[in-house]
Design an enzyme around this catalytic site. Structure first.
Site, PDB file in Angstrom:
ATOM      1  N   ALA A  32      63.437 -31.095  12.571  1.00 35.42           N
ATOM      2  CA  ALA A  32      62.795 -30.454  13.733  1.00 35.42           C
ATOM      3  C   ALA A  32      62.336 -29.066  13.324  1.00 35.42           C
ATOM      4  CB  ALA A  32      63.741 -30.410  14.924  1.00 35.42           C
ATOM      5  N   HIS A  37      62.071 -22.127   9.494  1.00 34.02           N
ATOM      6  CA  HIS A  37      62.387 -22.939   8.320  1.00 34.02           C
ATOM      7  C   HIS A  37      61.359 -22.703   7.209  1.00 34.02           C
ATOM      8  CE1 HIS A  37      64.376 -25.510  11.507  1.00 34.02           C
ATOM      9  NE2 HIS A  37      65.352 -25.394  10.627  1.00 34.02           N
ATOM     10  N   LYS A 149      69.634 -16.046  11.640  1.00 33.40           N
ATOM     11  CA  LYS A 149      69.950 -16.384  13.026  1.00 33.40           C
ATOM     12  C   LYS A 149      71.345 -16.983  13.153  1.00 33.40           C
ATOM     13  CE  LYS A 149      68.442 -19.970  15.376  1.00 33.40           C
ATOM     14  NZ  LYS A 149      69.637 -20.408  16.150  1.00 33.40           N
TER      15      LYS A 149
END
Length: 282
Positions: A32, A37, A149
């Site tokens: 996803a 990314h 994160k």
């Protein structure tokens, strides 16, 4: 770009990089994919000769079965994105490949198991540690790339590498945010339009708290103020909002401008659990 599904397949490929003394970088993901990314991929491409991205939704790190079942999947789109980004290899294993039998090994990361994510997601970090260890053993990268994160997860991985003597350099890449400040996350796909707007309170609260700390306000006063703001939002449930010293990753009650500190937060927006953090001084 080449997709492989087993360690045996990778061993045949890896040999050429060993013989030519080229470095291998690994970007572990659960798919996803989003721009965050791709930031990891870009950083990997700049620092390693070969970029390997793994896509595997790891069942052992979910302590909520519904969360696991609803985790977004978009493998075809992910592969297209990675090919466009210049990735060399993608490891796309089946669950049976990574877990031919249920693991009995348990990893304990000390105080990290008892605070923040460790406290609210029991067993989560054991699952993270096991799967990352498996990926490290299979791919045997020289460098591995993780996002800021998941700041506590970074501390977990660094502990894993240190205590098990993995010969791997861990590279931490800054959080990628949407234009309005929301931290990019695969779980954002599950937010409704209204929830998406409501979720902005997380980053806004982190930003306000960091500003007030730098202006000299006491942390406990700032923290209480943030808790009251969240209590006024019926559709958001704050789990934690804590000040952390990043070196030892310990919760602090006072802000020290001379230490490496961050504010970490987790909240449910509707049924979707989101995490974020803001580094105050590096």
């Amino acid at each position: 770009m080449q997709v492989f599904r087993t360690g045996a397949d990778w061993n045949k490929i890896r040999l050429q990089f060993i013989q030519s003394n080229k470095s291998i970088g690994l970007v572990p993901t659960m798919g996803a994919l989003h721009q965050g990314h791709l930031d990891l991929v870009k950083k990997c491409g700049a620092q390693a000769d070969c970029t390997v991205v793994s896509i595997f939704v790891n069942p052992t790190q979910f302590n909520n079965q519904e969360d696991f079942e609803k985790y977004p999947s978009s493998v075809k789109e992910d592969l297209d994105l990675l090919e466009s980004a210049g990735v060399h290899y993608v490891f796309l294993p089946e669950v049976g490949t990574m877990y031919p039998s249920s693991p009995v090994l348990k990893l304990n990361f000390g105080h990290l198991e008892r605070i923040l994510e460790g406290a609210f997601r029991p067993g989560h970090f054991n699952g993270v540690g096991v799967i990352v260890s498996k990926l490290f053993h299979i791919i045997r990268p020289d460098l591995a790339f993780f996002g800021q994160k998941d700041l506590q997860q970074v501390a977990i991985i660094q502990t894993l590498v240190r205590d098990l003597s993995f010969p791997i350099e861990i590279i931490v890449v800054p959080t990628r945010r949407e234009e309005d400040g929301l931290a990019m996350s695969s779980r954002n796909r599950r937010l409704s339009d209204l929830e998406r707007k409501t979720a902005l309170i997380i980053f806004e609260s982190l930003s306000v708290a960091a500003k007030e700390l730098k202006e000299g306000k006491e942390w406990l006063v700032v923290q209480e103020q943030i808790f009251r703001q969240f209590q006024e939002q019926e559709s958001v449930k704050l789990e934690y909002f804590e000040l952390v010293e990043r070196e030892a990753f310990e919760i602090k009650k006072q802000f020290d401008p001379h230490q490496k500190m961050a504010i970490c937060a987790a909240a449910y927006v509707g049924e979707i659990r989101l995490i974020d953090n803001l580094i105050i001084n590096s």
